[in-house]
Design an enzyme around this catalytic site. Structure first.
Site, mmCIF file in Angstrom:
data_model
loop_
_atom_site.group_PDB
_atom_site.id
_atom_site.type_symbol
_atom_site.label_atom_id
_atom_site.label_comp_id
_atom_site.label_asym_id
_atom_site.label_seq_id
_atom_site.Cartn_x
_atom_site.Cartn_y
_atom_site.Cartn_z
ATOM 1 N N LYS B 10 0.848 -1.207 0.000
ATOM 2 C CA LYS B 10 0.000 0.000 0.000
ATOM 3 C C LYS B 10 0.880 1.254 0.000
ATOM 4 O O LYS B 10 2.041 1.216 0.426
ATOM 5 C CB LYS B 10 -0.915 0.024 1.218
ATOM 6 C CG LYS B 10 -0.195 0.347 2.548
ATOM 7 C CD LYS B 10 -0.428 1.744 3.010
ATOM 8 C CE LYS B 10 0.672 2.410 3.776
ATOM 9 N NZ LYS B 10 1.543 1.794 4.674
ATOM 10 N N SER B 133 8.786 -11.712 -1.273
ATOM 11 C CA SER B 133 8.150 -10.405 -1.308
ATOM 12 C C SER B 133 8.915 -9.442 -2.205
ATOM 13 O O SER B 133 10.139 -9.418 -2.204
ATOM 14 C CB SER B 133 8.048 -9.818 0.093
ATOM 15 O OG SER B 133 7.386 -8.575 0.032
ATOM 16 N N GLY B 138 9.859 -2.397 6.151
ATOM 17 C CA GLY B 138 10.007 -1.199 6.985
ATOM 18 C C GLY B 138 10.156 0.083 6.206
ATOM 19 O O GLY B 138 10.725 1.054 6.692
ATOM 20 N N GLY B 140 7.449 1.564 4.768
ATOM 21 C CA GLY B 140 6.147 2.236 4.750
ATOM 22 C C GLY B 140 5.259 1.778 3.613
ATOM 23 O O GLY B 140 4.253 2.415 3.312
ATOM 24 N N LEU B 141 5.623 0.661 2.958
ATOM 25 C CA LEU B 141 4.805 0.173 1.850
ATOM 26 C C LEU B 141 3.902 -0.976 2.280
ATOM 27 O O LEU B 141 3.372 -1.713 1.443
ATOM 28 C CB LEU B 141 5.692 -0.248 0.663
ATOM 29 C CG LEU B 141 6.566 0.864 0.070
ATOM 30 C CD1 LEU B 141 7.330 0.338 -1.146
ATOM 31 C CD2 LEU B 141 5.720 2.070 -0.342
ATOM 32 N N GLY B 142 3.738 -1.149 3.557
ATOM 33 C CA GLY B 142 2.798 -2.156 4.056
ATOM 34 C C GLY B 142 3.273 -3.584 3.870
ATOM 35 O O GLY B 142 2.457 -4.490 3.676
ATOM 36 N N SER B 144 4.525 -5.736 6.035
ATOM 37 C CA SER B 144 4.080 -6.688 7.064
ATOM 38 C C SER B 144 2.595 -6.994 6.903
ATOM 39 O O SER B 144 2.166 -8.128 7.077
ATOM 40 C CB SER B 144 4.386 -6.158 8.466
ATOM 41 O OG SER B 144 3.553 -5.067 8.780
ATOM 42 N N GLU B 190 -1.114 -8.648 12.181
ATOM 43 C CA GLU B 190 -0.512 -7.317 12.282
ATOM 44 C C GLU B 190 -0.349 -6.890 13.741
ATOM 45 O O GLU B 190 0.630 -6.234 14.094
ATOM 46 C CB GLU B 190 -1.409 -6.295 11.555
ATOM 47 C CG GLU B 190 -1.151 -6.185 10.067
ATOM 48 C CD GLU B 190 0.012 -5.239 9.785
ATOM 49 O OE1 GLU B 190 1.174 -5.720 9.833
ATOM 50 O OE2 GLU B 190 -0.230 -4.058 9.513
ATOM 51 N N ASP B 201 -3.421 -0.669 6.674
ATOM 52 C CA ASP B 201 -2.531 -1.390 5.759
ATOM 53 C C ASP B 201 -3.121 -2.736 5.348
ATOM 54 O O ASP B 201 -3.155 -3.075 4.165
ATOM 55 C CB ASP B 201 -1.160 -1.617 6.413
ATOM 56 C CG ASP B 201 -0.349 -0.332 6.496
ATOM 57 O OD1 ASP B 201 -0.926 0.751 6.306
ATOM 58 O OD2 ASP B 201 0.865 -0.425 6.758
#
Lengths: 384, 384
Positions: B10, B133, B138, B140-142, B144, B190, B201
């Protein structure tokens, strides 16, 4: 006999652009000057000439005073008056005869303002007027206004319209009423140069200190804290009109967003003036106040970026000063022009030297100036 | 028998930070995925093991299923449930035994989430789960959230809790109710990784498309225009909590100014969603809409700068893309992390290549992704 005048430049601390849309802006004088020296000559001296020397551009112009007198069809008013269309034509004829190099043709309007102010205030006496300026032209530091203020001050200082102690040693300020007269004449000069000036620049140059302005209303105030600014001239020329128009167009496209942006700027200006006016010492130390001002500058810069008036060179200055944890913002129209960086009281001279040398290595020009100092001043030489 | 799941990452298009203070934010899925493959193994295959392979980090973990079963003191609920303190302890014991390299210790919480989701949804069957992936961790692109969504989707796809056509060729979406279940389980995962996630997210990763959120309320919407974004990962790690706290402190120091800044951001998010939802073609062409979005991005970036959450690397990306007249803004927490650059429909591939290679030469990592596409999807292999 010689009289000297010096008039400071100005910076906008906060609120540029937003002020056009009703927000408060804050301007202040900077201790960077335009200097004018006026010396009356006798006809035997120098063939009855009115001479203007612009030292910084190495240009010198002269007119026989008889020609100047002939040019003006009607009696000139000795109180501040706008230059009429008829008189403007007469001045244009006097200026058109000069051989101003193409690259410096922008100076023509300054020469016109000089002719108007001199003839109106001093009549048609032979004299030599020498102008030197520490201010870059067209960089948003109020060079033209300080030129007009210094001229008007020097010309008025030798008339009965103002009362000054000619025996005073060193720099001398005008009384309040005389200052008003200087400022009004300077504004008439500014109108010749700029068409429709706001009157802010000449007012700051004449009165010095700090002025907040909103919707045409000016509020004078004296700062209770010394502030030192690094002013970096990116030397990138701006098209102020286009930048102002760009913000207005963005306002039409996004009225809701921009209204909040302008309101945020208004609050920044208000908070800034509250800090500057607050007594020192008060509950906040100078350093705490400086930190608040730095934060206000950073926020104002972000809001100016959201108005779309920043520029790559401005960003370069921001990045360079940020490396030294110094806060900066553009001042004036943006799109190039000048950038302000607060130099906190406790900052070491070594750091200042490093920042300046790094900025100068990018091709920028740096000034360090205290802000909010005296306005226009007069100095009667010992031979007066 | 193998089932695959992929869940998108995201980005936050507008409104980060301001959303904490009541403004609207807009998030969207990006076609950059976490892929999960689940293959059940028979005891003879592989000694009765539950295996987790994290391909990107070249790590592989395994547990005898009997150990996993023993670890959980009570019967696990097969409906989405928060991991109790007791169960968290059991999981911690299973994870502590692993030899996770110190540098990758951050993955431990992801492994815990995996164990919780697998045991809760699938019980204690031997299986091999492979995760790959395309998303940086880490940044900020979602990453996790898409990890949890893809795991929950793959695990649920092989249960009776959801109804999917196992004979479908290619990628397959969940029905609305099943998607809700996937999303709820992913949220529980999450929580193990992040403590108190917002739920944005995982919701974006599960549902795809575009979601606007304000004060905890989510609004789903489908974009009516394709948008391509260049996502530049500065690779500078952020301290999100410190950045969020910094904005809150600035808000306390300058409540009036910041309230206007947040309101401006709220208006930006609202204007953006109106553009994205507006039918195509309507009175504005795609290019006109893109120009409006670029302006909104530029304004949002300026406002983020006024919140104090930008970073030197972010400014480098902004300057680089600005050279090509492209608009950019940080996405997520700021202080490093990722920067979005809109790639307009009519932009030539040559320019895109140039920008990307210039950014990569600064050490940044670039992705080009369409935004607002499908959410999580399932793929039953031919051998299912």
């Amino acid at each position: 006999m010689e009289v000297k005048a010096r008039a400071p430049g100005k910076i906008i601390l906060t609120g540029e652009h937003a002020v056009v849309h009703g927000s408060t802006a804050v301007a202040t004088s900077i201790a960077v000057y335009t200097n004018v020296s006026l010396r009356f000559t006798t006809p035997s001296d120098d063939e009855d000439l009115l001479k203007l020397q612009l030292k910084d551009t190495a240009l010198e112009f002269s007119w026989p005073v008889s020609k100047v007198r002939e040019a003006f069809p009607a009696q000139l008013s000795s109180t501040p008056t706008s230059c009429s269309v008829e008189n403007a034509k007469a001045i244009a004829a006097l200026v058109d005869h000069l051989s101003i190099p193409e690259a410096k043709i922008g100076l023509a309007s300054g020469v016109s303002a000089f002719l108007w102010l001199y003839s109106s205030i001093q009549g048609f006496k032979p004299a030599t007027v020498v102008v030197t300026s520490e201010l870059p032209l067209g960089a948003g530091l109020g060079s033209s206004a300080s030129f007009c203020v210094a001229l008007a001050a020097a010309f008025l200082a030798c008339t009965d319209s103002v009362s000054l102690d000619v025996n005073h040693q060193g720099w001398l300020s005008f009384g309040e009423k005389d200052l008003e007269l200087v400022n009004k004449w300077a504004f008439e000069g500014e109108k010749i140069i700029h068409g429709k000036p706001s009157g802010i620049d000449n007012t700051v140059s004449a009165y010095g200190n700090i002025i907040s302005f909103k919707s045409g209303n000016l509020t004078y105030m004296k700062s209770n804290m010394p502030l030192k600014m690094l002013i970096t001239n990116t030397k990138v020329g701006r098209n102020t009109k286009a930048l102002v128009a760009g913000v207005s167009e963005r306002m039409l496209r996004h009225p809701d967003i921009m209204a909040f942006v302008f309101s945020a700027v208004d609050s920044i200006s208000k908070e800034l003036t509250a800090i500057l006016k607050s007594p020192t010492p008060d509950e906040l130390t100078i350093t705490e106040k400086e930190e608040k001002i730095e934060e206000l500058m950073e926020m104002n810069q972000g809001l100016l970026q959201s108005m779309g008036v920043s520029h790559a060179t401005i960003e370069t200055v921001l990045r360079t000063t940020l490396k030294y944890k110094l806060a900066s913002k553009l001042t004036g129209a943006g799109g190039g022009g000048c950038v302000l960086t607060l130099l906190p009281t406790l900052l070491s001279g070594t750091v200042v030297d490093k920042v300046v040398s790094e900025l100068e290595s990018c091709g920028f020009q740096c000034f360090i100036a205290t802000i909010g100092g005296a306005g226009v001043e007069i100095n009667f030489g010992p031979s007066y």
